[in-house]
Design a protein around this motif. Structure first.
Motif, PDB file in Angstrom:
ATOM      1  N   GLN A 539       7.099   2.800   5.026  1.00  0.00           N
ATOM      2  CA  GLN A 539       6.021   2.893   6.003  1.00  0.00           C
ATOM      3  C   GLN A 539       5.458   4.367   6.149  1.00  0.00           C
ATOM      4  OE1 GLN A 539       7.120   0.499   9.176  1.00  0.00           O
ATOM      5  NE2 GLN A 539       5.128   0.418  10.272  1.00  0.00           N
ATOM      6  N   LEU A 540       4.044   4.369   6.098  1.00  0.00           N
ATOM      7  CA  LEU A 540       3.448   5.714   6.315  1.00  0.00           C
ATOM      8  C   LEU A 540       3.737   6.127   7.676  1.00  0.00           C
ATOM      9  CD1 LEU A 540       1.803   7.863   4.795  1.00  0.00           C
ATOM     10  CD2 LEU A 540      -0.188   6.660   5.667  1.00  0.00           C
ATOM     11  N   GLY A 541       4.339   7.442   7.883  1.00  0.00           N
ATOM     12  CA  GLY A 541       4.636   8.204   9.022  1.00  0.00           C
ATOM     13  C   GLY A 541       5.822   7.640   9.736  1.00  0.00           C
ATOM     14  N   VAL A 542       6.737   6.664   9.160  1.00  0.00           N
ATOM     15  CA  VAL A 542       7.789   5.917   9.771  1.00  0.00           C
ATOM     16  C   VAL A 542       9.122   6.327   8.937  1.00  0.00           C
ATOM     17  CG1 VAL A 542       8.997   4.084  10.673  1.00  0.00           C
ATOM     18  CG2 VAL A 542       6.426   4.293  10.971  1.00  0.00           C
ATOM     19  N   GLY A 543       8.981   5.932   7.831  1.00  0.00           N
ATOM     20  CA  GLY A 543      10.010   6.519   6.990  1.00  0.00           C
ATOM     21  C   GLY A 543      10.066   5.761   5.551  1.00  0.00           C
ATOM     22  N   THR A 544      11.087   6.014   4.736  1.00  0.00           N
ATOM     23  CA  THR A 544      11.162   5.355   3.563  1.00  0.00           C
ATOM     24  C   THR A 544      12.808   4.919   3.453  1.00  0.00           C
ATOM     25  OG1 THR A 544       9.805   6.814   2.659  1.00  0.00           O
ATOM     26  CG2 THR A 544      10.990   5.651   0.796  1.00  0.00           C
ATOM     27  N   THR A 545      12.962   3.659   2.964  1.00  0.00           N
ATOM     28  CA  THR A 545      14.414   2.970   2.605  1.00  0.00           C
ATOM     29  C   THR A 545      14.474   2.842   1.172  1.00  0.00           C
ATOM     30  OG1 THR A 545      14.340   2.130   4.866  1.00  0.00           O
ATOM     31  CG2 THR A 545      15.881   1.499   3.480  1.00  0.00           C
ATOM     32  N   ILE A 546      15.418   3.253   0.409  1.00  0.00           N
ATOM     33  CA  ILE A 546      15.607   2.911  -0.772  1.00  0.00           C
ATOM     34  C   ILE A 546      16.925   2.200  -1.034  1.00  0.00           C
ATOM     35  CG2 ILE A 546      16.261   3.700  -3.058  1.00  0.00           C
ATOM     36  CD1 ILE A 546      14.255   6.034  -2.846  1.00  0.00           C
ATOM     37  N   THR A 547      16.844   0.965  -1.473  1.00  0.00           N
ATOM     38  CA  THR A 547      17.855  -0.004  -1.564  1.00  0.00           C
ATOM     39  C   THR A 547      18.508  -0.196  -3.103  1.00  0.00           C
ATOM     40  OG1 THR A 547      17.146  -1.058   0.217  1.00  0.00           O
ATOM     41  CG2 THR A 547      19.123  -2.057  -0.832  1.00  0.00           C
ATOM     42  N   ILE A 548      19.862   0.245  -3.303  1.00  0.00           N
ATOM     43  CA  ILE A 548      20.435   0.033  -4.609  1.00  0.00           C
ATOM     44  C   ILE A 548      21.348  -1.187  -4.604  1.00  0.00           C
ATOM     45  CG2 ILE A 548      21.548   0.956  -6.282  1.00  0.00           C
ATOM     46  CD1 ILE A 548      21.026   3.873  -5.293  1.00  0.00           C
TER      47      ILE A 548
END
Lengths: 706, 121
Positions: A539-548
């Motif tokens: 989410q722009l400005g909020v953060g990134t989550t990468i799920t494996i």
């Protein structure tokens, strides 16, 4: 000693890993006393081991390092960041020392003394309290103990009084051994004072009532005699007096007369003994003395193996074991089939037993190969710490579920891609402190690592609260690179998924840290090598989550063997919920590919249609309900054969895009069965539609119920 | 000969050296990785000697010595501790807990046996 040395090396590597881990935890909680103790303890073990196995440099170095933490745990200095920095640097240095076998190259030599200087500075900074803990390492006296002395008369004679505390037994000491040991030093005569022993009724067996007076003639020094009492000097009164410079015990007159001089209820006076000594020396007679020979044993002449609770095994041996188990299971399947076909009940029993045993063997082998994700954590923590420092960003790293276990081959394949994700997060994701403040975010960025189980999979999530992915930028870049056409109308999710494409990089400038031309596509590739999948949310400005998403194990699964016409398939048993018989007619005349099972309508896949098998359709088919992530989907097949252990073999590159098949397995008769991937099957149904329908049918049911 | 000896050390390499030395000298040796682990051996069976490290993660040597001394069967069993510390205070603490003696690391097998011979025969 070599064999132990090798063991020590392994152990030291582990100790260092633990040390690093503890230091990194300290970085977060510098005041945690238990961590101070832990760090000290590990350093201490490292020091002890290295001194035992001849790593003198490590020994000396760790000793100095340990002094810092001795001061820390005694609250003489405060643990500051610079100390931790130096310590971590030192730990790296110890690693080099270990790898090089305690040798140093010229360059490292410089580093060695540099670090030592830094350490000295810290320890010396404690004013007036300079460490005096330098260990008086007791050098073993290698002088030959077995030299035979013939000049007995040169051995001085001592009077030794031993007066033990009555509680001496409580330390596990047996005073008689002390006297034995004295006797081994030379010629001796012992008098026991038994006058304090009470009447039997009052005698307490746990108390010592006896004291001793010993006359010893030896060429050993007073220090050597004192050494005999080294363990008891606090609980035993010892007095050693030299009576004469010659061996009085060789003089028969002295040994005869002495018993008259020694009192029963106390120690003899030194003067009286000396007087006697002078008297008898006039007519001394020499006696021969037996020479005590302490033969030294060769302790390493033979090797005896002993069983201990843990053993270390080289990991390639585990791989071999795993391969053998796979082979065994394939062979066992042939045996079972052969036994069934031959109608020999005895053979069938044996085959069943072997099947049972091989199943247990397989489970045990799996378990052996599982290691907790924790083993990778130190590297991650260290990476976050070092990188955030290098890039001058404040980042808090948290980790959850690190006790989750995974097959070691998976863990091995996972470290590098995850490191890459971390680098990306720290470098591109988390903003600098200034930027964060401007945006109204907390100054400190966070990265959260989370591992958890779900079904037959393990999920690893790496979440940052950085700037998130800018879909517009991605779009522009994708267009400029020719990945998409300018007219393409893509959703946000579709756009951000573009970052996984080879040759895609959003960083406007290439940095030291992550922009090395290796993109997220490599991460995806590496993870799919271990049959994992990568998803990104942002989410722009909020953060990134990468799920494996990862499979629990890579090679053997419990499956349900089914048949459609003459073709066999294996469905992972862990996802199988229930089997139903359904008339083919019902299946053919349904609405929207849904079938009513146990009173509820669920979507189903007609595998006959899916695999284009049209011959010999039975009147009654089996529908297997599989459950995955709380969704139910039916799979229709002709026949359910039963449970089957499937050794998973990859299908090869040509089939890598095949959606619902995860591999193949060899059956007992040598034919091949495809292994279906239940997760992917469910994913072929659009998740949202499924949810909507679920809600819809629930609604209908509610209305019906009312 | 053939004493029953319990060795307690969290370092596998040191454990093995001690075990090897004592086994070769004809003893029956049992090993434990820390104090907590060692307690399982104190179940009433015959133990002639305990050799323990002082710094261990789960129940350190001094705590172990105290635990052993609490047990009726093992009030008088000789206990030697291994330590790199030749500092007096640590020794006194261990002695007060009920240790019989100590062995200073690094040691050669002969030294270990010499210390052992001071407390058992």
């Amino acid at each position: 000693m070599e064999q132990f040395k090798k063991k020590f090396l392994e152990e030291a590597t582990e100790l260092i890993a633990n040390l690093e881990q503890a230091l990194l935890s300290l970085d977060e909680n510098p005041q945690d006393k238990s961590l101070h103790e832990e760090v000290f303890r590990i350093m201490h073990s490292l020091k002890g081991g290295s001194s035992m196995f001849g790593f003198d440099k490590i020994d000396a170095f760790t000793h100095e390092l340990e002094s810092i933490y001795d001061l820390v745990r005694n609250q003489k200095i405060e643990l500051k960041r610079n100390i931790l920095d130096i310590t971590l640097e030192s730990v790296d240095h110890i690693k080099i020392l270990l790898e090089s076998g305690d040798e140093l190259s010229a360059e490292n030599e410089k580093n060695h003394s540099n670090l030592l200087n830094k350490i000295y500075k810290i320890t010396k900074s404690v004013s007036g309290d300079i460490i005096t803990e330098k260990e008086e390492i007791e050098k073993h006296d290698d002088k030959n103990d077995n030299v035979i002395h013939n000049q007995l008369s040169d051995k001085p004679t001592y009077q030794i009084s031993i007066n033990p505390d009555e509680n001496i037994f409580k330390n596990g000491t047996n005073p008689l051994y002390l006297i034995d040991e004295l006797a081994s030093l030379g010629h001796c005569k012992v008098f026991a004072k038994t006058n304090k022993i009470p009447e039997f009724d009052e005698l307490k067996p746990e108390l010592c009532y006896v004291s001793w007076e010993v006359f010893l003639s030896t060429d050993k020094s007073i220090d050597d005699i004192n050494d005999v009492f080294i363990f008891v000097d606090d609980i035993c009164e010892i007095e050693i007096n030299k009576i004469d410079n010659s061996n009085l015990l060789e003089i028969t007159a002295f040994t005869n007369e002495i018993s008259n001089v020694v009192p029963d209820d106390g120690f003899s006076e030194l003067d009286k003994i000396k007087e006697l000594a002078n008297n008898v020396k006039a007519n001394e007679v020499k006696e021969e003395e037996a020479i005590k020979d302490q033969s030294s044993q060769d302790f390493y002449s033979q090797i005896k193996k002993n069983v201990i609770s843990n053993i270390r095994v080289a990991s390639d041996k585990l791989d071999d074991l795993m391969n053998l188990v796979s082979e065994l299971i394939t062979t066992q399947a042939s045996l079972t089939l052969y036994a069934e076909n031959n109608q020999n009940s005895e053979l069938v029993t044996i085959a069943e037993n072997i099947e049972k045993i091989s199943r247990q063997l397989r489970d045990n082998t799996f378990e052996i190969c599982l290691i907790p994700i924790d083993t990778m954590m130190v590297r991650f923590k260290r990476l976050v710490r070092d990188l955030s420092f290098e890039l001058d960003k404040e980042i808090q790293f948290t980790a959850e579920g690190t006790e989750t276990e995974l097959d070691k081959t998976i863990i091995e394949g996972l470290t590098e891609p995850i490191m890459h994700i971390f680098r990306n997060s720290i470098d591109h994701g988390i903003e600098s402190a200034d930027e964060r403040i401007k945006k109204g975010k907390p100054k400190q960025g966070t990265i959260n690592f989370k591992a958890f189980h779900s079904g037959t999979n393990v999920y690893i999530q790496i979440k940052d609260n950085g700037r998130g992915l800018d879909a517009e930028k991605i779009r522009e870049k994708a267009i400029s690179r020719g990945f998409i056409s300018p007219e393409a109308n893509l959703s946000y999710q579709e756009l951000i998924n573009l970052v996984f494409l080879p040759g895609f990089s959003t960083a406007s400038k290439v940095t030291e840290v992550s922009g090395r031309g290796v993109g997220l596509d490599v991460v995806v590739k590496k993870i799919s090598d271990i049959r994992g999948e990568v998803e990104i949310e942002s989410q722009l400005g909020v953060g990134t989550t990468i799920t494996i998403k990862l499979p629990l194990t890579m090679s053997i699964i419990d499956g349900l063997l089914v048949e459609i016409d003459k073709t066999s398939f294996v469905i992972p048993l862990s996802s199988v919920d229930k089997c139903f018989e359904v008339k083919t007619e019902t299946l053919n005349n349904n609405f929207n590919n849904r079938v009513k099972l146990d009173g509820s309508l669920i979507p189903y896949i007609n595998l006959r249609k899916e695999f284009d098998i049209n011959e010999n359709c039975p009147d009654v088919q089996q529908v297997i309900r599989i459950n995955y992530d709380n969704f139910n989907v039916g799979l229709s097949v002709d026949k359910v054969i039963g449970e089957y252990q499937a050794v998973l073999k990859p299908l090869g590159r040509l089939f890598k895009d095949l959606e619902i098949v995860s591999g193949a397995t060899i059956l007992g008769d040598g034919s091949i069965a495809l292994v279906l991937d239940s997760g992917k099957i469910i994913n072929t149904f659009d998740r949202e539609t499924l949810e909507r329908r679920e809600a819809y049918y629930k609604g209908i049911k509610n209305i019906e119920d009312n | 000969m053939g004493k029953n000896i319990v060795i307690v050390d969290d370092s596998e390499s040191i454990r093995e050296v001690v075990e090897f030395t004592l086994t070769n000298a004809g003893n029956n040796v049992k090993v434990a990785v820390d104090g907590e682990d060692a307690l399982k051996y104190f179940d009433g069976s015959k133990i002639d000697l305990v050799v323990t490290d002082l710094y261990m993660p789960k129940m350190n040597g001094i705590e172990l010595i105290r635990e052993i001394r609490k047990k009726e069967d093992y009030k008088f069993v000789p206990i030697l501790f291994l330590s790199t510390e030749s500092q007096q205070e640590k020794k006194i603490e261990a002695k007060e807990a009920g240790a019989t003696g100590w062995i200073v690391k690094p040691f050669v097998p002969e030294k270990l046996l010499a210390a052992m011979n001071k407390v058992i025969r």
